[in-house]
Design a protein around this motif. Structure first.
Motif, mmCIF file in Angstrom:
data_model
loop_
_atom_site.group_PDB
_atom_site.id
_atom_site.type_symbol
_atom_site.label_atom_id
_atom_site.label_comp_id
_atom_site.label_asym_id
_atom_site.label_seq_id
_atom_site.Cartn_x
_atom_site.Cartn_y
_atom_site.Cartn_z
ATOM 1 N N PRO A 3 -4.033 -13.150 0.107
ATOM 2 C CA PRO A 3 -2.893 -12.572 -0.621
ATOM 3 C C PRO A 3 -3.345 -11.758 -1.840
ATOM 4 C CG PRO A 3 -2.443 -14.853 -0.046
ATOM 5 C CD PRO A 3 -3.888 -14.611 0.253
ATOM 6 N N GLY A 4 -4.308 -12.325 -2.616
ATOM 7 C CA GLY A 4 -4.809 -11.596 -3.788
ATOM 8 C C GLY A 4 -5.500 -10.312 -3.394
ATOM 9 N N THR A 14 -4.933 -8.499 -0.668
ATOM 10 C CA THR A 14 -3.960 -7.534 -0.171
ATOM 11 C C THR A 14 -3.194 -6.877 -1.310
ATOM 12 O OG1 THR A 14 -3.740 -8.814 1.874
ATOM 13 C CG2 THR A 14 -1.976 -7.250 1.362
ATOM 14 N N ARG A 15 -2.808 -7.641 -2.328
ATOM 15 C CA ARG A 15 -2.101 -7.057 -3.468
ATOM 16 C C ARG A 15 -2.934 -5.961 -4.131
ATOM 17 N NH1 ARG A 15 -0.850 -12.451 -4.496
ATOM 18 N NH2 ARG A 15 -2.415 -12.564 -6.157
ATOM 19 N N ARG A 16 -4.199 -6.261 -4.386
ATOM 20 C CA ARG A 16 -5.067 -5.288 -5.059
ATOM 21 C C ARG A 16 -5.315 -4.066 -4.173
ATOM 22 N NH1 ARG A 16 -6.026 -10.290 -6.712
ATOM 23 N NH2 ARG A 16 -6.751 -10.722 -8.841
ATOM 24 N N GLU A 50 -3.519 -2.870 -1.641
ATOM 25 C CA GLU A 50 -2.341 -2.028 -1.436
ATOM 26 C C GLU A 50 -2.000 -1.231 -2.689
ATOM 27 O OE1 GLU A 50 0.641 -4.706 0.025
ATOM 28 O OE2 GLU A 50 -0.025 -4.494 2.114
ATOM 29 N N ALA A 51 -2.219 -1.836 -3.866
ATOM 30 C CA ALA A 51 -2.004 -1.077 -5.101
ATOM 31 C C ALA A 51 -2.988 0.074 -5.202
ATOM 32 C CB ALA A 51 -2.153 -2.006 -6.306
ATOM 33 N N GLY A 110 -10.202 -5.993 -4.952
ATOM 34 C CA GLY A 110 -9.639 -6.433 -3.684
ATOM 35 C C GLY A 110 -10.712 -6.831 -2.688
ATOM 36 N N ASP A 142 -10.623 -7.518 -12.844
ATOM 37 C CA ASP A 142 -9.240 -7.903 -13.137
ATOM 38 C C ASP A 142 -8.915 -7.690 -14.604
ATOM 39 O OD1 ASP A 142 -8.864 -8.545 -10.516
ATOM 40 O OD2 ASP A 142 -8.862 -10.721 -10.792
#
Length: 1004
Positions: A473-474, A476-478, A480-481, A463, A441
């Protein structure tokens, strides 16, 4: 000129020894072994870093030799001597040799010593190494009965010298809860405690201060001088304050005893003394090598030291010199040599590096080297080389962390992304989820301008680590990015991998249709790319989702196909996952023995590569199989899986294990419905917290468990207990599951009484030589043991007196905490008893586990030791011979020869070797006395094979051959012995051996 004080030579009393005010601590074994080495050799040099206790150990040897009265002892302290030319004068002063007409001072000293036995101790030789070497050689050549003991930070380099490394004291294990009992076996703790009581008589190591004491002892690497200085600080500090300041050890530890030499009153002075003796090249290498936080290879040293035109051979010579001077230690290894610095030495080196202005450059080279290592190993983290890559990164973990710290401190996000992106799978497999996620991160946030491939890889790793922590949620954000970056770059392999990981996130949230869709898309891409590993991985995940939904037939088809490919590729992690899924599917289909076999194989693979999540899954599912079979080990296995999942932060699996523990509570005798209700409530609370649902395959078990509880509790009571589980702290709920050590062992592992139980199959164990276990004439193989620890536990117990759980833990699982140790021990005990065919081969009595010798069985080690005991008690002594011969027949080789046992085995191995040596000598002598000279010769030949430099055995063999009429053979052997001693030790045969040869020559 120099002459002896009188015609009679040196007075037998020798010189005064330095006063030893405090007792020697933690060196009992070293002292016994060293006394034997000094008695057997001519020159022994104690080597080690400053402050390790070389002089104190030498003083203990000198005092013991003097107490025995076998020879005068002379102690020469060379520390105050400032020049090589004065070294011999210091020896002469101690011996009372005064000036006369002799031109050679060493010759005069030798004349004073003559041919009488004597022990000469040369203390602190490092700054006068050349002069000490010359004097030692001259004295040994001229004085045949002189023995020399030297202390130095490097060996003297004299022919026949035996280098005796003096290591720091043993430190307590670093993992797990610190308790006084756990620390009691540590030599460093023993010394610290003894010295602390000298300044604070009320000081004791207790559970309350154990963590602080452990931190002090481990931070100082068990270095005696550092421990003594730290203990001295207790005059004005608490042990907690000392522990808090120990990271600045060089500044904290000042003010040693006034009676100590100035160079030993602080660690800094000790290290200044060592540093002053280095050459320019050695100083440069020393300070630059201090950037390594852990051990390092020669290749790594070359990259970091980087000294202009210096070659690898030059650096090897320099590092060897630093090893010889005890500033760098060699790490034991079966492969390429690795090196390390003690913590205090490294801290000093970093100060020197900072002062030189070279620190930033050296740290940049460390980061670049670590980056190259990480990127080289990345492809190996999947496939046949996975275990080797993980082991290499285990070795480099302290350096990896340091490199990332440097990158963060210098805002070098490029290296942070490159290193973190390369090794995230290592963090995943080792269960270092939060650590890896933190580094990744930071690198992603700081490196927003870095190349897209680097950011994509780091986001994928971050991720994945968020996913296994159930931060959906954390994750999925990573993910998908990362997927967007891979799509923009047209990297189809990257897209396939990300789709697969996103499918796993959907699966854990109970979104099975979406998981299926993503895994199918991933599979199609991998098939188009011709990526066999990717195809197998996708099929394995499809099978995983299938069994969660209760489609066990499909799970077997998909995971069976995946397993075939993974095995062909040599992929351990993938094979472990596929085996696990196949085992779970078999379990739900009622094929429990097949499930047990598949899950056991999965666990063994996971343990082999250190894949902690895989071990936790397998333990949990094996516990569920055991529960269905009404095996009393079920709860132990479930708790083991729970403990690891909780340590890893995997709340999804934690909820499932809590469900199965509730099922176990209902099935218990007597049933425990209130406990089961609380566990169901706790499981639901965990699922609510992370946003997931009960898997379809688990719903029938849940319904049966809930129905059983409701039959035992009224509605209000049921509701209240479930609510208590949902709202109360999970640790409180688990305390109600008998996780207390004293209760858990009794509840989970029924312990048989000695002598109880049905007759066991015939057992035959060989521990002396190649280690084997036979049951009814069938040799047990790896599959019988399940994994390595039960077999090692078997040999530990049969070769030891009764052992407490803590002592077993120190031997086999030194890094486990209390709960994990309890689970590991009981799991291994259960598997050990199962492998041996009866529960009571191991019994528990008076707080300890012990081997049950009342069971009929043949153990060569027991035969060897029982016969030696009988020989020792024989009266008259000649009656010992039959016992000795039976003992020798039982000794088929060194203890556990070829078995990869832990450090506990080596002291036992050496003890048994010494017992064999004594038995061989005694048997040879008794055979010779009985006129059985041919048999005596055979025994002495065996003694020589065991220890080629055992001159007593050579002498016995010569005498036996001569008594059997083979005098010429005996004389030929003497000539060979003379060459052997000259080549190996640089000495001539002892006078009694030479006298025997002369008598045989005259008789011939």
């Amino acid at each position: 000129m120099i002459a002896p004080p009188s015609d009679s030579g040196v007075a037998p009393a020798g010189s005064a020894l330095p006063l030893r005010v405090t007792p020697i601590v933690g060196r009992t074994h070293d002292l016994r072994a060293l006394l034997g080495a000094v008695a057997a050799g001519r020159l022994v040099t104690l080597v080690g870093p400053g402050g390790v206790g070389k002089s104190r150990l030498a003083l203990a040897v000198a005092a013991e030799v003097r107490a025995q009265g076998s020879a005068p002892v002379f102690w020469v302290d060379l520390a105050p001597v400032g020049a090589d030319a004065l070294a011999a004068h210091a020896v002469a002063d101690v011996l009372g040799v005064r000036e006369t007409s002799r031109p050679d001072l060493v010759e005069a000293i030798a004349a004073a010593l003559g041919d009488r036995p004597a022990l000469l101790v040369l203390d602190n030789c490092e700054h006068l190494a050349a002069a000490c070497a010359a004097a030692a050689h001259g004295l040994l050549v001229r004085c045949p009965r002189l023995q020399l003991l030297a202390t130095s930070r490097e060996a003297l380099g004299v022919d026949g010298e035996r280098r005796w490394p003096v290591p720091p004291l043993s430190v307590p294990p670093g993992a797990g809860e610190a308790t006084a009992a756990l620390l009691a076996e540590s030599e460093a703790v023993q010394l610290f405690s003894e010295r602390a009581q000298a300044v604070r008589p009320d000081f004791r190591v207790s559970d309350a201060n154990a963590a602080a004491v452990r931190h002090v002892c481990r931070s100082l690497d068990g270095l005696p001088l550092g421990l003594e200085l730290a203990a001295a600080r207790l005059r004005t500090h608490s042990v907690v304050q000392v522990a808090a300041g120990i990271d600045d050890a060089l500044g904290l530890l000042v003010g040693g005893a006034r009676s100590a030499p100035q160079r030993q009153r602080t660690l800094r002075a000790t290290l200044d003394w060592s540093h002053a003796l280095l050459t320019h090249a050695e100083r440069a290498a020393f300070r630059r090598l201090a950037v390594f936080a852990g051990s390092f290879s020669l290749d790594a040293a070359q990259r970091v030291v980087e000294d202009g035109d210096a070659t690898g051979a030059d650096l090897l010579d320099t590092v060897t010199q630093l090893v010889d001077k005890s500033l760098v230690a060699v790490e034991p290894s079966d492969h390429a040599a690795r090196f390390r610095m003690l913590m205090t030495v490294r801290q000093y080196g970093l100060e020197r590096l900072e002062a030189s202005g070279e620190r930033a450059a050296a740290e940049r080279r460390l980061v670049a080297w670590m980056g190259a290592v990480a990127e080289r190993l990345e492809p190996w983290l999947t496939g046949a080389r996975q275990a080797a890559a993980l082991e290499q990164l285990d070795l480099e973990l302290p350096n990896l962390r340091t490199a990332l710290e440097v990158a963060r401190a210098t805002a070098d996000a490029d290296w942070g992304l490159r290193i973190g992106g390369a090794v995230w799978r290592y963090w995943y497999l080792r269960g270092l989820y939060q650590e890896g996620r933190t580094w990744l991160d930071w690198a992603v946030v700081t490196g927003d301008a870095a190349p897209a491939p680097q950011r994509a890889r780091a986001l994928w790793g971050g991720g994945m680590l968020a996913l296994v922590q159930c931060d959906y949620p954390g994750a999925t954000r990573r993910l998908e990015a990362s997927l967007l970056l891979y799509r923009d770059a047209g990297d189809r392999a990257g897209v396939a991998r990300l789709l697969q990981t996103l499918g796993s996130a959907a699966r854990e949230q109970g979104r099975y249709a979406r998981a299926e869709e993503l895994h199918q898309e991933s599979l199609k891409l991998f098939q188009e790319l011709g990526d066999r590993w990717g195809v197998a991985s996708a099929r394995g995940y499809l099978g995983f989702a299938a069994w969660l939904q209760g489609d066990h037939g499909r799970a077997e088809r998909e995971c069976g196909a995946a397993l075939d490919v993974f095995r062909d590729l040599g992929e351990a992690e993938g094979s472990a996952w596929a085996l696990l899924s196949l085992g779970v599917a078999a379990q739900y289909r009622g094929e429990l023995e097949r499930a047990r076999r598949l899950l056991g194989e999965s666990r063994a693979l996971a343990e082999r590569i250190g894949f902690r999540e895989g071990v936790a899954w397998a333990a949990h599912e094996l516990g569920l199989v055991a529960l269905r079979q009404r095996d009393p080990a079920a709860e132990t296995l479930l708790r083991e899986g729970l403990a690891i999942h909780r340590e890893l932060g995997d709340r999804w699996r934690t909820a499932s294990v809590l469900e199965d523990l509730a099922q176990a509570a209902v099935a218990a005798e007597p049933p425990r419905p209130e406990r089961a209700a609380r566990l169901l409530g706790a499981a639901q609370a965990v699922r609510d917290e992370i946003g997931t649902t009960l898997a379809p395959c688990e719903r029938d078990d849940h319904a049966r468990t809930e129905a059983a509880i409701r039959r035992s509790l009224d509605t209000d009571r049921f509701t209240a207990r479930v609510a208590a589980g949902r709202t109360g702290p999970l640790d409180d709920v688990l305390d109600d599951v008998d996780l207390d050590p004293s209760r858990a062992a009794a509840a989970a592992e029924p312990v048989p009484r000695e002598g109880a139980g049905p007759p066991a199959p015939a057992l035959r164990i060989r521990a002396l030589g190649a280690a084997t276990v036979e049951l009814d004439s069938r040799r047990l193989v790896a599959a019988d043991w399940g994994y390595a620890k039960p077999r090692e536990l078997c040999f530990l117990l049969l070769s030891s007196p009764a052992l407490s759980k803590e002592r077993i833990g120190l031997a086999l699982w030194p890094d486990l905490g209390e709960a994990a140790l309890r689970n590991a021990l009981h799991t291994a005990l259960r598997q050990l008893r199962r492998a041996l065919g009866a529960a009571d081969w191991v019994v528990f009595r008076d707080g300890g586990y012990r081997w049950n010798r009342s069971r009929p069985g043949e153990v060569d080690l027991h035969v060897f030791e029982l016969e030696l005991d009988a020989a020792g008690a024989a009266d008259p002594p000649s009656a010992a011979l039959p016992h000795l011969l039976r003992a020798l027949a039982a000794y088929g080789g060194d203890f556990l020869e070829g078995l990869d046992a832990g450090e506990w085995a080596e002291p036992r191995r050496q003890e048994l070797r010494r017992s064999l040596e004594r038995a061989l000598a005694a048997a040879g002598g008794l055979l010779a006395e009985a006129g059985r000279h041919d048999e005596a010769a055979q025994v002495y030949q065996r003694a020589i094979e065991h220890e080629p430099l055992d001159e007593g055995a050579h002498r016995g063999l010569m005498a036996a051959w001569a008594a059997a009429g083979q005098t010429a053979r005996a004389l030929g052997h003497y000539r060979g012995l003379t060459r052997l001693l000259a080549d190996e030790l640089g000495v001539a045969p002892a006078p009694e051996t030479a006298d025997l040869a002369a008598r045989l020559q005259r008789a011939d």
